[in-house]
Design a protein around this motif. Structure first.
Motif, PDB file in Angstrom:
ATOM      1  N   THR A  94       0.835  -1.188   0.000  1.00 37.69           N
ATOM      2  CA  THR A  94       0.000   0.000   0.000  1.00 37.69           C
ATOM      3  C   THR A  94       0.881   1.253   0.000  1.00 37.69           C
ATOM      4  O   THR A  94       1.821   1.345   0.780  1.00 37.69           O
ATOM      5  CB  THR A  94      -0.873   0.004   1.266  1.00 37.69           C
ATOM      6  N   ASN A  96       2.476   4.751   0.775  1.00 33.89           N
ATOM      7  CA  ASN A  96       2.631   5.556   1.992  1.00 33.89           C
ATOM      8  C   ASN A  96       2.410   4.767   3.280  1.00 33.89           C
ATOM      9  O   ASN A  96       2.065   5.336   4.303  1.00 33.89           O
ATOM     10  CB  ASN A  96       1.678   6.773   1.992  1.00 33.89           C
ATOM     11  N   GLN A  97       2.560   3.470   3.216  1.00 28.68           N
ATOM     12  CA  GLN A  97       2.378   2.672   4.427  1.00 28.68           C
ATOM     13  C   GLN A  97       3.735   2.297   5.010  1.00 28.68           C
ATOM     14  O   GLN A  97       4.686   2.017   4.287  1.00 28.68           O
ATOM     15  CB  GLN A  97       1.593   1.397   4.100  1.00 28.68           C
ATOM     16  N   ALA A  98       3.802   2.296   6.336  1.00 29.06           N
ATOM     17  CA  ALA A  98       5.035   1.897   7.007  1.00 29.06           C
ATOM     18  C   ALA A  98       4.997   0.398   7.277  1.00 29.06           C
ATOM     19  O   ALA A  98       3.973  -0.132   7.690  1.00 29.06           O
ATOM     20  CB  ALA A  98       5.187   2.663   8.312  1.00 29.06           C
ATOM     21  N   THR A 100       7.470  -2.822   9.092  1.00 33.67           N
ATOM     22  CA  THR A 100       8.664  -3.066   9.887  1.00 33.67           C
ATOM     23  C   THR A 100       9.355  -4.327   9.410  1.00 33.67           C
ATOM     24  O   THR A 100       8.731  -5.222   8.846  1.00 33.67           O
ATOM     25  CB  THR A 100       8.362  -3.149  11.390  1.00 33.67           C
ATOM     26  N   GLU A 138      12.489   0.191   9.991  1.00 37.08           N
ATOM     27  CA  GLU A 138      11.158   0.492   9.474  1.00 37.08           C
ATOM     28  C   GLU A 138      11.314   1.201   8.138  1.00 37.08           C
ATOM     29  O   GLU A 138      12.152   2.087   8.013  1.00 37.08           O
ATOM     30  CB  GLU A 138      10.414   1.384  10.474  1.00 37.08           C
ATOM     31  N   TYR A 176       3.446  -6.411   8.412  1.00 36.77           N
ATOM     32  CA  TYR A 176       2.384  -5.437   8.190  1.00 36.77           C
ATOM     33  C   TYR A 176       1.641  -5.317   9.497  1.00 36.77           C
ATOM     34  O   TYR A 176       1.359  -6.319  10.143  1.00 36.77           O
ATOM     35  CB  TYR A 176       1.448  -5.954   7.089  1.00 36.77           C
ATOM     36  N   SER A 177       1.249  -4.087   9.886  1.00 38.33           N
ATOM     37  CA  SER A 177       0.483  -4.015  11.123  1.00 38.33           C
ATOM     38  C   SER A 177      -0.966  -3.822  10.765  1.00 38.33           C
ATOM     39  O   SER A 177      -1.524  -2.908  10.578  1.00 38.33           O
ATOM     40  CB  SER A 177       1.008  -2.941  12.045  1.00 38.33           C
TER      41      SER A 177
END
Lengths: 177, 278
Positions: A94, A96-98, A100, A138, A176-177
């Motif tokens: 996705t 602009n998704q962060a 880790t 990250e 992914y969170s």
């Protein structure tokens, strides 16, 4: 009557990106009104392996490979040759998704083919201190949903290792969170 | 009505074609490269769902699917938790998820669905339960090359076992959450300017959405970070976003911070803060 078709988001996104149309699929699959539910997808590609090259080991010492690819082979009793390279991964998801990155935190044992329980010293090399080039492990995917990272580490010799090829595996996961 | 097979066919076709285009753009795909969709699952009833796993590499690969535990720290990192250290809630979460298959061998370009469902016990307290499903590629041992074999030196063959994890969330009974935004500020991070924001959360449920910063009179958001999750184990999360020099320079004056549901979930406002940074 209305039918719902679920597509993988990658399918839809790629069609859009490549200027193609997936209308044909939709029409083949359902004769009535079709609603596409877009599913986010996540891909992980391993684009390069972690490679320390070859080493001649005369005594105790460490060889470390920084995440930017810099090899530190300054230990007096170790001579490095060949090309060293960091492991590299591409992530697509996705925009602009962060996400880790989880790297091994302990020691990984690399074993010589002649390894037995009684010959741990000469037939085992320890690999640890895994590092990535991502701040805080990250990464934030860019506006196109793409990101990449590299992984390096440190190998530790006790000086008694016999020549040969040592094999081992290490875990890298993208969360992914 | 043969509705189900058609649905499966449509999906299979879409994903399959996606691979052929993917492999065009990434010619150096390695053994075990993978695609997973969706990237998070919420189960809130007896109905199960599916996650699609696909081999986007150029060789046949074996994948192992497992359940793991993670705890979110206040900096947003997900920390692995060993099963032996799990608390009651985490054990309950592990115990209620059913999924199959657990091991998949896939030829290149081939997708397969992993079915999953939650079976909460009758006396389970209301709340949000969570596990993280991992998809890992198990590499085949490589042949040792002649160049390596001929050596009287030490060389190392490292096999990366790599994969992704996605959260599987079970909402059991009545769960709610509230969120608030606090203390937005620009700080100097390790690698340049960063926007630091604290998002507070209360209630039994997690929140998930996008953080957007807009400037008075400008339509496009100055900063947009998607997929910001705050799990019930933490009451607040520090979000750090690296800023470009242009963004850092623009991060002044009257600003609006919004934490919203993801657009595909309706985009509802979770929290907002109007503030001024000088």
């Amino acid at each position: 009557m209305t039918k719902t078709i679920r597509f993988g988001a990658a399918g839809i996104a790629l069609f859009a990106a490549m200027g193609m149309s997936n209308a044909a699929f939709a029409q083949d699959a359902a004769t009535a009104t079709a609603t596409a539910e877009v599913l986010d997808s996540l891909t992980l590609n391993n684009t390069a392996g972690l490679d320390f090259g070859t080493m001649i080991v005369d005594g105790l010492g460490s060889v470390s490979l920084a995440a930017d690819g810099t090899l530190d082979c300054s230990a007096a009793d170790i001579v490095c040759s060949g090309t060293a390279a960091v492991a590299a991964f591409d992530v697509t998801g996705t925009a602009n998704q962060a996400v880790t990155i989880n790297l091994p935190t302990g020691n990984i044992d690399l074993n010589h083919p002649d390894f037995t329980g009684a010959s741990v010293g000469e037939h085992t090399i320890e690999l640890n201190t895994f590092v990535s080039n991502a701040a805080g492990n990250e990464i934030t995917l860019d506006g196109a949903g793409e990101g990449d990272f590299t992984v390096g580490g440190t190998i530790n010799f006790d000086g008694s290792e016999v020549a040969g090829i040592y094999t081992g595996s290490f875990d890298v996961s993208v969360e992914y969170s | 009505m043969s509705f189900k097979p058609m649905r499966a066919l449509a999906r299979g076709a879409a994903v399959l074609v996606a691979f052929s285009s993917l492999s065009l753009s990434t010619p150096i795909a390695a053994q075990g490269d993978l695609l997973v969709a969706p990237t998070r699952v919420i189960l809130d009833g007896r109905r199960g769902t599916e996650v699609i796993l696909s081999n986007i590499g150029n060789e046949e690969a074996t994948y192992r699917i497992g359940l793991e535990l993670r705890r979110m720290l206040e900096n947003g990192r997900l920390e692995p938790v060993e099963e032996a250290d799990a608390n009651d809630k985490e054990k309950a979460a592990l115990g209620m998820i059913r999924y199959a298959p657990r091991r998949i061998v896939l030829p290149p370009g081939q997708p397969q669905a992993v079915r999953l469902a939650a079976r909460p016990g009758a006396d389970l307290p209301d709340g949000e339960y969570r596990v993280h499903m991992s998809f890992r590629a198990i590499p085949k041992p490589r042949e040792v090359t002649e160049e390596q074999r001929a050596s009287d030196q030490v060389s190392i063959q490292l096999i990366p076992i790599y994969g992704v994890t996605i959260p599987i969330i079970v909402r059991h009974g009545r769960v709610e959450a509230r969120a608030a935004i606090a203390q937005p500020r620009v700080v100097e991070g390790e690698r340049g300017p960063e926007l630091a924001v604290t998002i507070q959360r209360s209630g039994e449920s997690s929140t998930y959405g996008e953080l957007r910063v807009t400037k008075a009179g400008v339509d496009d958001p100055l900063v947009l970070l998607r997929g910001v999750a705050i799990y019930p184990e933490i009451g607040e999360r520090d979000v750090r976003i690296a800023l470009t020099p242009e963004q850092a320079a623009a991060m002044k004056g009257d600003l609006r911070f919004e934490y919203r549901d993801m657009p595909e979930s309706g985009g509802g406002l979770l929290a907002a803060l109007d503030t001024r940074i000088d």
